[in-house]
Design a protein around this motif. Structure first.
Motif, PDB file in Angstrom:
ATOM      1  N   SER A 227       0.834  -1.211   0.000  1.00  0.00           N
ATOM      2  CA  SER A 227       0.000   0.000   0.000  1.00  0.00           C
ATOM      3  C   SER A 227       0.863   1.253   0.000  1.00  0.00           C
ATOM      4  O   SER A 227       0.535   2.253  -0.649  1.00  0.00           O
TER       5      SER A 227
ATOM      6  N   GLY B  89       0.699   4.027  -2.792  1.00  0.00           N
ATOM      7  CA  GLY B  89       0.382   5.395  -2.398  1.00  0.00           C
ATOM      8  C   GLY B  89       1.375   6.397  -2.951  1.00  0.00           C
ATOM      9  O   GLY B  89       1.001   7.469  -3.444  1.00  0.00           O
TER      10      GLY B  89
ATOM     11  N   TRP C   5       0.369   9.211  -5.820  1.00  0.00           N
ATOM     12  CA  TRP C   5       0.592  10.654  -5.607  1.00  0.00           C
ATOM     13  C   TRP C   5       1.396  11.240  -6.760  1.00  0.00           C
ATOM     14  O   TRP C   5       1.077  12.331  -7.270  1.00  0.00           O
TER      15      TRP C   5
ATOM     16  N   MET D 157      -4.842   4.897  -6.053  1.00  0.00           N
ATOM     17  CA  MET D 157      -5.248   5.456  -4.759  1.00  0.00           C
ATOM     18  C   MET D 157      -6.433   4.689  -4.181  1.00  0.00           C
ATOM     19  O   MET D 157      -6.508   4.465  -2.963  1.00  0.00           O
TER      20      MET D 157
ATOM     21  N   VAL E 157      -5.059   1.694  -2.609  1.00  0.00           N
ATOM     22  CA  VAL E 157      -4.445   1.974  -1.304  1.00  0.00           C
ATOM     23  C   VAL E 157      -5.479   1.889  -0.184  1.00  0.00           C
ATOM     24  O   VAL E 157      -5.289   1.190   0.823  1.00  0.00           O
TER      25      VAL E 157
END
Length: 297
Positions: free
Chosen positions: A119, A123, A127, A149, A152
């Motif tokens: 995760s 992540g 981003w 995302m 995640v």
């Protein structure tokens, strides 16, 4: 090509998370973690296809595609949406099998730790992709970033839920979490498909961009020059607008062309990446032709 380089990072991240999540599932036997691993396979296929479509989208215009290949990015996000739907159905099927025959889970500590590590990787890459999507105005990067995302938050929810299974003794909680994952990614899939369809249907520019164009034209309009029949559309990162510019019939062709160039320059400075088509007409002329037929269709 910068956009392609970002997607290459997405492919690397997908390979890493597949390895981690598959190991987590193998250690624990959790169908919830299995569903999480299956979504990473979707991430890999989507990233590879997006990379291919972005390469096509950045190809220069040619005789058969005089407006370029920008719409190829919409195929990328649509394909990703279909993959997500397929993964959701597979997850629900696996969860139903486990719900009918619950099983205890093993090695949860190490398995959840591997899931959390995956995760963190997703992540960071998500981003990076979403920031790059805003910078390059790329729907392919945005689709991949949003999907990662979602993955995640899904992984965090699954990991937390799986840890509750041995504490509560509710073995049915594991397949229930898997179904929740499937429903969550189905929502994401619908959003991607809808945006892809909108793009392929020549959707107009956003309200904010249209407002900027209207403001610039209003500032440039005068008693001698007026603008009408404005139309806009978007093709991935490419933005288009076209309209009529009415000028006095007594103007020389060179003066009218110079004024039209000023209008085009002002618009491209106000809306970066905008491609402008201006049809120059005398003040008194209101053509009835292709533009009006399209508006009335």
């Amino acid at each position: 090509m910068k956009v392609a380089r970002y997607l290459q990072w997405s492919v690397v991240a997908a390979l890493a998370t597949i390895a981690l999540k598959t190991a987590a599932w193998g250690l624990t036997g959790s169908v919830g973690l299995l569903s999480d691993a299956m979504e990473s396979f979707v991430n890999l296929a989507a990233a590879v296809f997006a990379l291919a479509m972005v390469t096509v989208a950045h190809a220069p215009a040619d005789d058969e595609h005089p407006f370029g290949h920008g719409k190829a990015e919409y195929f990328s996000s649509g394909f990703e949406g279909l993959l997500i739907l397929g993964a959701a159905l597979a997850i629900i099927w696996a969860a139903l099998q486990r719900l009918m025959a619950p099983q205890p889970l093993e090695a949860l500590g190490l398995g959840v730790a591997l899931s959390v590590l995956s995760s963190a990787i997703n992540g960071g890459v998500a981003w990076m992709l979403l920031r790059a999507a805003r910078e390059h105005d790329s729907i392919a990067l945005e689709a991949d970033g949003r999907h990662l995302m979602t993955d995640v938050w899904t992984s965090i929810g699954v990991a937390g839920g799986v840890l509750l299974v041995p504490l509560t003794g509710w073995w049915w909680l594991d397949p229930l979490l898997a179904m929740a994952v499937a429903l969550n990614i189905t929502r994401e899939a619908w959003g991607l498909l809808r945006r892809s369809i909108d793009g392929l249907m020549d959707r107009a520019l956003g309200e904010s961009e249209q407002a900027v164009i209207q403001r610039v034209l209003a500032e440039l309009a005068s008693e001698e020059v007026r603008f009408d029949h404005l139309r806009t559309r978007r093709a991935a990162r490419h933005k288009f607008c076209e309209f009529h510019m009415h000028a006095p019939g007594r103007w020389s062709l060179s003066l009218a062309a110079a004024r039209r160039a000023e209008v085009e320059r002002a618009l491209t400075e106000a809306v970066p990446g905008l491609k402008v088509t201006i049809e120059l007409l005398p003040q008194s002329v209101e053509p009835v032709g292709l533009h009006e037929a399209a508006r009335g269709a």
